[in-house]
Design a protein around this motif. Structure first.
Motif, PDB file in Angstrom:
ATOM      1  N   SER A   1       0.821  -1.207   0.000  1.00 16.85           N
ATOM      2  CA  SER A   1       0.000   0.000   0.000  1.00 16.85           C
ATOM      3  C   SER A   1       0.857   1.260   0.000  1.00 16.85           C
TER       4      SER A   1
ATOM      5  N   GLY B   1      -3.836   6.013   3.681  1.00 16.80           N
ATOM      6  CA  GLY B   1      -2.399   5.841   3.486  1.00 16.80           C
ATOM      7  C   GLY B   1      -1.554   6.580   4.504  1.00 16.80           C
TER       8      GLY B   1
ATOM      9  N   ASP C   1      -3.758   1.655  -2.815  1.00 12.28           N
ATOM     10  CA  ASP C   1      -4.856   2.052  -1.929  1.00 12.28           C
ATOM     11  C   ASP C   1      -6.057   2.572  -2.726  1.00 12.28           C
TER      12      ASP C   1
END
Ligand SMILES: Nc1nc2c(c(=O)[nH]1)N[C@H]1C(S)=C(S)[C@@H](COP(=O)(O)O)O[C@H]1N2
Ligand SMILES: [Mo]
Length: 326
Positions: free
Chosen positions: A16, A293, A81
């Motif tokens: 991610s 994130g 993400d």
């Protein structure tokens, strides 16, 4: 970049945290490490798997010129993400559902019917839409009504380009977007969370605002299915649900469109739904948000900005009570 230690004791970037460029660079150093014999077979397998997941599913490149007038300074959300944490209820209500289930969506061939109060109704396929105006890359904030946000490099052009071509007549006051609703391609259509098809709408002057983006790609590629392939709108000063995905019909109307979320819960989701930190949702505050994130998955560390920071749209609402027209 966040580093996660895997069971073999080799540091690998956490997917991610990988932006497309980082993927590319980590692959180069990875290849060197393999050449030096410092990465074992099992790690090789794991890295290959991770990379496959971090890579775009469709992968078809889409060239666009960056339009710096529409690039926010915030760090873009990692591709991983933006493509694995989605709201697309036609594929289920869990954030992970669209990434897992949207491969059944067939983005080509695809047509968009443009109708209603216009002088030149027409039906356009995706290639015609791609050629209608020069493609631009624009980096926008997207604020979901649920309290999270992302920063995404979209590709498209102002919806105004298309609107001018079809010549709205004097009756056109609103514009309505209808998403595909096909049981065969979309497993969520069986559920009754919303009345399908998903319908959204804007006032015509909002639709004409240059910020309103007819969107055909993101991160340098065509839209992934879970992000609304092959064509959607992005209206960055409004809550995310106004940005309808996988559009098959654009209709110009005299009356305010009956939109899916407004019909489902009118006291919670108004027609306007401008991002507004001062007007709370009946069940939660809208004063702050969590950026996907960033640290602190459950904490909202960022202040939400009026109109999501796009203050240039304020004049569209001069004299309007934004508590009443929420
Ligand atoms: N057709 C359709 N469009 C939709 C939705 C949806 O469920 N169906 N979800 C909306 C919501 S709530 C948000 S926050 C954004 C999410 O877009 P993204 O997944 O590309 O970030 O899409 C919007 N467009
Ligand atoms: Mo949303």
């Amino acid at each position: 970049m966040l580093i996660k230690r895997n069971p073999n004791g080799i540091d690998l970037p956490y997917p991610s945290e990988i932006t497309p460029r980082a993927v590319f660079e980590s692959r180069r150093s990875f290849v060197k490490q393999v050449a030096r014999g410092s990465i074992a077979g099992s790690a090789l397998f794991e890295m290959a798997g991770r990379e496959a997941f971090a890579q775009p599913a469709s992968g078809q490149k889409l060239a666009a010129k960056v339009n710096n007038a529409y690039v926010v300074m915030d760090k873009p959300t990692a591709y991983k993400d933006a493509t694995s944490y989605n709201n697309f209820y036609e594929f289920g209500t869990d954030k992970a559902d669209p990434a897992h289930l949207a491969s059944t969506l067939k983005p080509r061939p695809w047509t968009v019917s443009i109708e209603g109060e216009i002088k030149k109704p027409l039906t356009l396929d995706i290639d015609s839409l791609l050629k209608l105006a020069p493609l631009e890359e624009r980096v926008y904030r997207l604020r979901c009504v649920e309290g999270w946000s992302m920063v995404i490099p979209w590709i498209g052009y102002s919806l105004a380009e298309l609107i001018r071509k079809v010549e709205p007549n004097g009756n056109a006051k609103y514009i309505e977007f209808t998403s595909l609703a096909d049981k065969k391609q979309m497993p969520g259509i069986g559920s009754r969370v919303l009345d399908w098809p998903y319908v959204e709408g804007l006032r015509l002057d909002e639709a004409m605002h240059p910020l309103t983006l007819l969107t055909l790609g993101m991160y340098g590629e065509v839209l992934p299915n879970q992000n609304g392939a092959p064509v959607r709108v992005v209206v960055p000063w409004k809550y995310g649900f106004k940005s309808a995905k996988s559009i098959v019909k654009i209709r110009f109307t005299r009356d305010q469109p009956k939109t899916a979320w407004n019909l489902a819960a009118p006291q919670e989701y108004g027609f306007y739904s401008n991002v507004n930190p001062e007007v709370d949702h009946p069940r939660w505050s809208q004063a702050s948000e969590r950026r996907i994130g960033e640290d602190g998955f459950f904490t909202r560390k960022r202040k939400t900005l009026m109109f999501n920071g796009y203050s240039e749209v304020a004049s569209l609402y001069a004299g309007m009570d934004l508590r009443k027209f929420f």
